[in-house]
Design a protein around this motif. Structure first.
Motif, PDB file in Angstrom:
ATOM      1  N   ARG A  42     -67.450  70.531 -97.497  1.00 27.31           N
ATOM      2  CA  ARG A  42     -66.059  70.267 -97.153  1.00 27.31           C
ATOM      3  C   ARG A  42     -65.147  71.169 -97.948  1.00 27.31           C
ATOM      4  O   ARG A  42     -65.401  71.494 -99.086  1.00 27.31           O
ATOM      5  CB  ARG A  42     -65.714  68.793 -97.370  1.00 27.31           C
ATOM      6  CG  ARG A  42     -65.339  68.423 -98.782  1.00 27.31           C
ATOM      7  CD  ARG A  42     -66.459  68.625 -99.771  1.00 27.31           C
ATOM      8  NE  ARG A  42     -66.179  68.120-101.082  1.00 27.31           N
ATOM      9  CZ  ARG A  42     -65.445  68.752-102.011  1.00 27.31           C
ATOM     10  NH1 ARG A  42     -64.951  69.936-101.780  1.00 27.31           N
ATOM     11  NH2 ARG A  42     -65.230  68.200-103.177  1.00 27.31           N
TER      12      ARG A  42
ATOM     13  N   ALA B  28     -61.385  71.235 -99.405  1.00 28.84           N
ATOM     14  CA  ALA B  28     -60.496  70.114 -99.723  1.00 28.84           C
ATOM     15  C   ALA B  28     -59.204  70.572-100.399  1.00 28.84           C
ATOM     16  O   ALA B  28     -58.957  70.257-101.549  1.00 28.84           O
ATOM     17  CB  ALA B  28     -61.239  69.118-100.614  1.00 28.84           C
ATOM     18  N   PRO B  29     -58.375  71.311 -99.687  1.00 33.20           N
ATOM     19  CA  PRO B  29     -57.157  71.819-100.332  1.00 33.20           C
ATOM     20  C   PRO B  29     -56.082  70.743-100.502  1.00 33.20           C
ATOM     21  O   PRO B  29     -56.030  69.783 -99.743  1.00 33.20           O
ATOM     22  CB  PRO B  29     -56.666  72.899 -99.353  1.00 33.20           C
ATOM     23  CG  PRO B  29     -57.172  72.451 -98.028  1.00 33.20           C
ATOM     24  CD  PRO B  29     -58.481  71.743 -98.283  1.00 33.20           C
ATOM     25  N   SER B  30     -55.266  70.949-101.506  1.00 37.35           N
ATOM     26  CA  SER B  30     -54.090  70.099-101.702  1.00 37.35           C
ATOM     27  C   SER B  30     -52.886  70.821-101.099  1.00 37.35           C
ATOM     28  O   SER B  30     -52.655  71.983-101.415  1.00 37.35           O
ATOM     29  CB  SER B  30     -53.843  69.884-103.197  1.00 37.35           C
ATOM     30  OG  SER B  30     -54.984  69.312-103.775  1.00 37.35           O
TER      31      SER B  30
ATOM     32  N   GLU C 186     -56.269  66.915 -99.415  1.00 43.33           N
ATOM     33  CA  GLU C 186     -56.111  66.121-100.637  1.00 43.33           C
ATOM     34  C   GLU C 186     -54.614  65.990-100.949  1.00 43.33           C
ATOM     35  O   GLU C 186     -54.079  66.687-101.796  1.00 43.33           O
ATOM     36  CB  GLU C 186     -56.924  66.750-101.767  1.00 43.33           C
ATOM     37  CG  GLU C 186     -58.369  66.983-101.318  1.00 43.33           C
ATOM     38  CD  GLU C 186     -59.413  66.722-102.381  1.00 43.33           C
ATOM     39  OE1 GLU C 186     -59.215  67.115-103.529  1.00 43.33           O
ATOM     40  OE2 GLU C 186     -60.463  66.112-102.042  1.00 43.33           O
TER      41      GLU C 186
ATOM     42  N   TYR D 232     -57.564  62.648-108.059  1.00 46.29           N
ATOM     43  CA  TYR D 232     -58.575  63.531-107.485  1.00 46.29           C
ATOM     44  C   TYR D 232     -59.979  63.002-107.771  1.00 46.29           C
ATOM     45  O   TYR D 232     -60.840  62.975-106.894  1.00 46.29           O
ATOM     46  CB  TYR D 232     -58.432  64.954-108.055  1.00 46.29           C
ATOM     47  CG  TYR D 232     -59.666  65.778-107.784  1.00 46.29           C
ATOM     48  CD1 TYR D 232     -59.891  66.299-106.516  1.00 46.29           C
ATOM     49  CD2 TYR D 232     -60.645  65.962-108.762  1.00 46.29           C
ATOM     50  CE1 TYR D 232     -61.059  66.997-106.228  1.00 46.29           C
ATOM     51  CE2 TYR D 232     -61.807  66.659-108.481  1.00 46.29           C
ATOM     52  CZ  TYR D 232     -62.009  67.179-107.214  1.00 46.29           C
ATOM     53  OH  TYR D 232     -63.168  67.849-106.925  1.00 46.29           O
TER      54      TYR D 232
ATOM     55  N   VAL E 117     -68.599  72.478-103.188  1.00 48.27           N
ATOM     56  CA  VAL E 117     -68.271  73.805-103.725  1.00 48.27           C
ATOM     57  C   VAL E 117     -66.839  73.710-104.231  1.00 48.27           C
ATOM     58  O   VAL E 117     -65.938  73.372-103.466  1.00 48.27           O
ATOM     59  CB  VAL E 117     -68.357  74.883-102.622  1.00 48.27           C
ATOM     60  CG1 VAL E 117     -67.963  76.245-103.175  1.00 48.27           C
ATOM     61  CG2 VAL E 117     -69.748  74.907-102.010  1.00 48.27           C
ATOM     62  N   ARG E 118     -66.620  73.962-105.477  1.00 48.27           N
ATOM     63  CA  ARG E 118     -65.255  73.877-106.010  1.00 48.27           C
ATOM     64  C   ARG E 118     -65.146  74.768-107.240  1.00 48.27           C
ATOM     65  O   ARG E 118     -66.150  75.234-107.772  1.00 48.27           O
ATOM     66  CB  ARG E 118     -64.905  72.419-106.336  1.00 48.27           C
ATOM     67  CG  ARG E 118     -65.781  71.826-107.410  1.00 48.27           C
ATOM     68  CD  ARG E 118     -65.433  70.357-107.661  1.00 48.27           C
ATOM     69  NE  ARG E 118     -66.220  69.851-108.780  1.00 48.27           N
ATOM     70  CZ  ARG E 118     -66.227  68.597-109.185  1.00 48.27           C
ATOM     71  NH1 ARG E 118     -65.502  67.694-108.566  1.00 48.27           N
ATOM     72  NH2 ARG E 118     -66.958  68.222-110.222  1.00 48.27           N
TER      73      ARG E 118
ATOM     74  N   GLU F  34     -62.907  75.060-112.777  1.00 41.47           N
ATOM     75  CA  GLU F  34     -61.987  74.257-113.593  1.00 41.47           C
ATOM     76  C   GLU F  34     -62.355  72.777-113.536  1.00 41.47           C
ATOM     77  O   GLU F  34     -61.915  71.985-114.362  1.00 41.47           O
ATOM     78  CB  GLU F  34     -60.533  74.477-113.152  1.00 41.47           C
ATOM     79  CG  GLU F  34     -60.167  73.990-111.770  1.00 41.47           C
ATOM     80  CD  GLU F  34     -60.439  75.003-110.660  1.00 41.47           C
ATOM     81  OE1 GLU F  34     -61.215  75.962-110.892  1.00 41.47           O
ATOM     82  OE2 GLU F  34     -59.898  74.832-109.550  1.00 41.47           O
ATOM     83  N   TRP F  35     -63.196  72.387-112.588  1.00 41.00           N
ATOM     84  CA  TRP F  35     -63.602  70.983-112.484  1.00 41.00           C
ATOM     85  C   TRP F  35     -64.820  70.651-113.329  1.00 41.00           C
ATOM     86  O   TRP F  35     -65.236  69.493-113.396  1.00 41.00           O
ATOM     87  CB  TRP F  35     -63.864  70.607-111.018  1.00 41.00           C
ATOM     88  CG  TRP F  35     -62.631  70.706-110.188  1.00 41.00           C
ATOM     89  CD1 TRP F  35     -62.377  71.626-109.199  1.00 41.00           C
ATOM     90  CD2 TRP F  35     -61.452  69.894-110.280  1.00 41.00           C
ATOM     91  NE1 TRP F  35     -61.125  71.431-108.680  1.00 41.00           N
ATOM     92  CE2 TRP F  35     -60.530  70.369-109.331  1.00 41.00           C
ATOM     93  CE3 TRP F  35     -61.084  68.812-111.085  1.00 41.00           C
ATOM     94  CZ2 TRP F  35     -59.269  69.807-109.152  1.00 41.00           C
ATOM     95  CZ3 TRP F  35     -59.832  68.250-110.917  1.00 41.00           C
ATOM     96  CH2 TRP F  35     -58.936  68.748-109.955  1.00 41.00           C
TER      97      TRP F  35
HETATM   98  N1  GLU Z   1     -58.090  69.485-104.091  1.00 39.88           N
HETATM   99  C1  GLU Z   1     -59.001  70.104-104.997  1.00 39.88           C
HETATM  100  C2  GLU Z   1     -58.496  71.486-105.348  1.00 39.88           C
HETATM  101  O1  GLU Z   1     -57.691  72.020-104.601  1.00 39.88           O
HETATM  102  C3  GLU Z   1     -60.350  70.199-104.356  1.00 39.88           C
HETATM  103  C4  GLU Z   1     -61.462  70.467-105.287  1.00 39.88           C
HETATM  104  C5  GLU Z   1     -62.749  70.158-104.550  1.00 39.88           C
HETATM  105  O2  GLU Z   1     -63.118  70.941-103.664  1.00 39.88           O
HETATM  106  O3  GLU Z   1     -63.356  69.138-104.839  1.00 39.88           O
HETATM  107  O4  GLU Z   1     -58.872  72.042-106.328  1.00 39.88           O
END
Ligand code: GLU
Length: 550
Positions: free
Chosen positions: A38, A40-42, A74, A238, A255-256, A259-260
């Motif tokens: 997925r 998942a942009p904010s 998101e 988040y 995939v992200r 920074e996470w």
């Molecule tokens: N909304 C998060 C971001 O933009 C998504 C990170 C993710 O893919 O889990 O960094």
């Protein structure tokens, strides 16, 4: 503590159970090995170039495995949401050939809607789902309300700094962690705003080992922070939304950005608290650029190229950007491209194993080079079509010129395109107005320097003879022979060889004749093949330029 009573106190409106929800999001019926990813942009601003790296990775992982790629929005931070961003994101991903099987999409009126069985795909519309699972954690004694204000937390941070201990809300510092039911109830009845926090059972002296699909083996301390699950408006952070959604949507590969990584231990602890299998994590390296001699992140504030929309405005063909991103994503892509010059990108065997572990270096020069290659492989009608689409959006004045005589424009764009070694004059559509300017009287600007060896009389004589002898039906050899004759008629060498062999004898050579013509006709000293240029301009326009030249 009666955690069931606390759960009811906090979530009286939530009547569904986790089992009810689970039943709505069954395991997906996919072939063995199929990957569910997925993006998942904010929707809090523009899409960063890094988003394309992520989206292409998601898309390739899913579709090369016969899986599913979703677009999840998101939008949990309503205050920072930019109106229209979701639609713009969807169109932007489409521009780069990112096909989502499910998720936020546009209906026939261009309105954002949901497509797929695992929705809603916009997180604010999932508020109650998160609350069902938060309620469940409260029941299990793994979550609790926290009434700390911003000021309380800031004061705590100061005390932690003074005491030189890890900052945050954990262990002894987690003030509301050990409140009694009566205390919670009193605060709630008094109307104090609260968040729901996770009750961590982690111990940082113990370590978690795991394998990241990109970074490889990871080993880090367990989480002990009581992170916020639901904010005071009942909307998840988040962290909580990630865990709940990626579980329910049956995501196999996350995939992200790297920074996470810092909060990954907390995410893993939450998955385990629910007894859910965590997805395979793939943390991508931050994209860097060279700034002088040092590397730094591509920054939204400093670098226009951070914004994915910038590439469209500049007129980079979408395929060029895709190709370039692929060279950064997979180190073996360039070799593959060399061996498969005309194959679609989709045939490249994209692999997580080839992904860069440390920062990928974004190089505009390289992108420009890739763009030239991509445009070089196109046929003229395609160049025309794409350039016109760009111009219609960003340069209407140029679009008007281009589309006035499509056959003429296409012929210009075909110059050098069918040669054995095709010309690579441009790779970005915004280069075309300047490149093509002399082909249109409206944009032709006289200029360029005549060869110093020629007098005004020489130049006048060259133009006069040229007019007398020019025949549009000549082939390029006959055309050039005539230029040689003109050279000879005013005492210039007919070719450079003769010129060089007889130093001091000639004041110039046939090249100076063609340069004089080139400068008059194109207004510049460099142009594509002059014979072709004249044929395209036509006799009348060519002669008019010669007449107007001083
Ligand atoms: N909304 C998060 C971001 O933009 C998504 C990170 C993710 O893919 O889990 O960094």
């Amino acid at each position: 503590m009666d955690t069931f009573a606390l759960a009811e106190l906090l979530f009286p409106h939530i009547t569904e159970t986790p089992e009810d929800i689970e039943a709505r999001y069954p395991e997906r019926n996919l072939p063995e090995g199929a990957r569910v990813t997925r993006m998942a942009p904010s929707p809090t601003g523009f899409l960063h170039i890094g988003a394309l790296f992520g989206a292409m990775t998601d898309e390739r992982l899913a579709h090369l495995s016969g899986g599913v790629c979703c677009l999840r929005i998101e939008d949990t931070d309503a205050k920072r949401e930019v109106p229209g961003a979701v639609g713009a994101f969807i169109r932007m991903f489409a521009r780069y050939g990112i096909h989502f099987d499910e998720g936020a999409s546009l209906d026939e009126n261009g309105e954002v809607t949901d497509r797929g069985a695992y929705g809603p795909y916009r997180q604010r519309a999932r508020a109650e789902i998160y609350q069902v699972f938060a309620k469940e954690l409260v029941r299990r004694g793994r979550a609790y309300p926290c009434f700390c204000t911003e000021e309380d937390l800031a004061a705590m941070r100061e005390r932690q700094e003074a005491a030189k201990v890890t900052p945050g809300y954990y262990g002894e510092w987690a003030v509301h962690r050990r409140s009694t039911f009566e205390e919670y109830r009193a605060m709630i009845e008094a109307g104090c705003p609260y968040v729901i926090r996770f009750k961590s059972e982690g111990d940082p002296s113990r370590r978690i080992k795991m394998t990241d699909g990109i970074k490889g083996a990871l080993d880090f301390p367990e989480n002990d922070q009581d992170i916020v699950l639901l904010k005071s408006d009942g909307i998840p952070t988040y962290h909580f939304a990630h865990v709940v959604d990626d579980h329910l949507m049956r995501t196999t590969h996350v995939v992200r950005g790297e920074e996470w990584l810092a909060t990954l231990p907390a995410h893993i602890e939450m998955f385990r608290a629910f007894g859910w299998k965590e997805p395979k994590y793939n943390h991508t390296a931050t994209i860097m650029k060279l700034d002088g001699a040092s590397k730094r992140k591509i920054s939204k504030r400093k670098d226009p190229e951070a914004d994915l929309a910038w590439y469209a405005r500049e007129g980079y063909p979408a395929d060029a950007v895709r190709e370039y991103v692929m060279t950064l994503l997979n180190s073996n892509f360039e070799d593959w491209r060399r061996d498969h010059a005309d194959a679609p990108l989709e045939e490249f065997p994209f692999s997580l194993k080839k992904m860069s572990v440390s920062g990928a270096l974004f190089d505009m020069q390289k992108l420009a080079d890739v763009a030239k290659n991509v445009v070089c492989r196109m046929k003229a009608p395609e160049v025309y079509e794409q350039a016109l689409a760009w111009a219609q959006e960003f340069r209407p004045d140029f679009a008007a010129l281009l589309s006035r005589d499509p056959a003429y424009s296409t012929a210009i764009l075909n110059i050098g395109r069918e040669d054995k070694k095709p010309r690579r004059d441009y790779g970005v559509w915004s280069e075309l107005p300047a490149y093509m300017s002399f082909f249109f009287d409206e944009t032709f600007v006289p200029g360029g320097a005549y060869p110093a060896c020629l007098s005004e009389e020489d130049i006048a004589a060259i133009f006069a003879r040229f007019r007398e002898t020019y025949d549009e039906s000549d082939d390029s050899a006959a055309w050039f022979d005539k230029l040689k004759d003109i050279a000879a008629s005013i005492g210039l060498a007919p070719d450079t060889k003769t010129f060089k062999k007889n130093p001091g004898v000639y004041r110039g050579h046939v090249g100076d004749v063609s340069m004089a013509l080139r400068v008059a006709v194109t207004g510049r000293e460099n142009s594509p093949d002059l014979y072709t240029v004249m044929k395209l301009l036509g006799r009348e326009r060519t002669f008019a330029r010669l007449g107007a030249a001083k």
